[in-house]
Design a protein around this motif. Structure first.
Motif, PDB file in Angstrom:
ATOM      1  N   SER A   1      -7.310   7.375   3.130  1.00 45.59           N
ATOM      2  CA  SER A   1      -8.477   6.956   3.909  1.00 45.59           C
ATOM      3  C   SER A   1      -8.244   5.552   4.447  1.00 45.59           C
TER       4      SER A   1
ATOM      5  N   ARG B   1       1.957   1.767  -3.518  1.00 42.76           N
ATOM      6  CA  ARG B   1       0.873   2.348  -4.327  1.00 42.76           C
ATOM      7  C   ARG B   1       0.750   3.847  -4.059  1.00 42.76           C
TER       8      ARG B   1
ATOM      9  N   SER C   1      -5.811   9.613  -2.540  1.00 40.80           N
ATOM     10  CA  SER C   1      -5.936  10.542  -3.653  1.00 40.80           C
ATOM     11  C   SER C   1      -4.848  11.601  -3.504  1.00 40.80           C
TER      12      SER C   1
ATOM     13  N   SER D   1      -7.317   3.559   0.828  1.00 43.86           N
ATOM     14  CA  SER D   1      -7.326   4.204  -0.484  1.00 43.86           C
ATOM     15  C   SER D   1      -6.749   5.595  -0.329  1.00 43.86           C
TER      16      SER D   1
ATOM     17  N   VAL E   1      -5.847   8.784  -8.077  1.00 44.37           N
ATOM     18  CA  VAL E   1      -6.363   7.921  -7.009  1.00 44.37           C
ATOM     19  C   VAL E   1      -5.659   6.569  -7.019  1.00 44.37           C
ATOM     20  N   TRP E   2      -5.629   5.960  -5.845  1.00 34.50           N
ATOM     21  CA  TRP E   2      -5.074   4.626  -5.709  1.00 34.50           C
ATOM     22  C   TRP E   2      -5.922   3.845  -4.714  1.00 34.50           C
ATOM     23  N   GLN E   3      -5.887   2.531  -4.843  1.00 34.63           N
ATOM     24  CA  GLN E   3      -6.684   1.646  -3.987  1.00 34.63           C
ATOM     25  C   GLN E   3      -5.762   0.555  -3.452  1.00 34.63           C
TER      26      GLN E   3
ATOM     27  N   ASP F   1       0.832  -1.209   0.000  1.00 33.25           N
ATOM     28  CA  ASP F   1       0.000   0.000   0.000  1.00 33.25           C
ATOM     29  C   ASP F   1       0.865   1.256   0.000  1.00 33.25           C
TER      30      ASP F   1
END
Length: 145
Positions: free
Chosen positions: A121, A71, A99, A97, A90-92, A68
């Motif tokens: 988040s 990312r 932005s 997640s 954005v990324w997940q 993560d």
């Protein structure tokens, strides 16, 4: 595909971008790349590494997995490198997640710089970090602290 982006800032915006004793030169043009790729190009790993932990890495209350965090750093790189000012990248991740939104590039001396924010988040809790990064001669970005 590169496009030239000329920069004109309002008085309010100019006040926010003069940082760390640097002089802002208005009317300069910066080169940015095309947006749209969700993957970071091969060979950009060294540029991502140059970000260090990025601004998200300075948030001690975030507990991100290695994947993560990668990312998140890739999103910071894409926002700085290619995203038009104000467009979120954005990324997940796994239960997390984020932005990243960078402002329009501006010139500080001979360097292109951008302010940016990174919202992460985790479990419904938003954590926002803000920073500035400037492009080095080799094309990498260095966050200013």
């Amino acid at each position: 595909m590169n496009q030239n982006v000329c920069l004109t800032l309002s008085a309010t915006a100019r006040a926010g971008v003069v940082l760390a004793g640097c002089a802002l030169l208005l009317g300069s043009c910066a080169s940015t790349g095309a947006v749209g790729s969700t993957q970071v190009a091969a060979g950009s790993a060294s540029y991502i590494a140059a970000l260090g932990g990025g601004i998200v890495g300075h948030e001690s209350n975030l507990s991100l997995s290695k994947a993560d965090r990668q990312r998140a750093l890739e999103a910071e790189y894409r926002a700085l490198e290619a995203a038009p000012g104000g467009q979120p990248v954005v990324w997940q991740g796994s239960g997390v997640s984020g932005s990243v939104v960078a402002t329009a590039p501006y010139q500080v001396g001979s360097q292109n710089c951008r302010q940016y924010s990174h919202t992460v988040s985790v479990k419904g809790q938003d954590n926002v970090a803000r920073g500035v990064a400037c492009r080095n001669g080799d094309g990498s970005w260095t966050p200013l602290t």
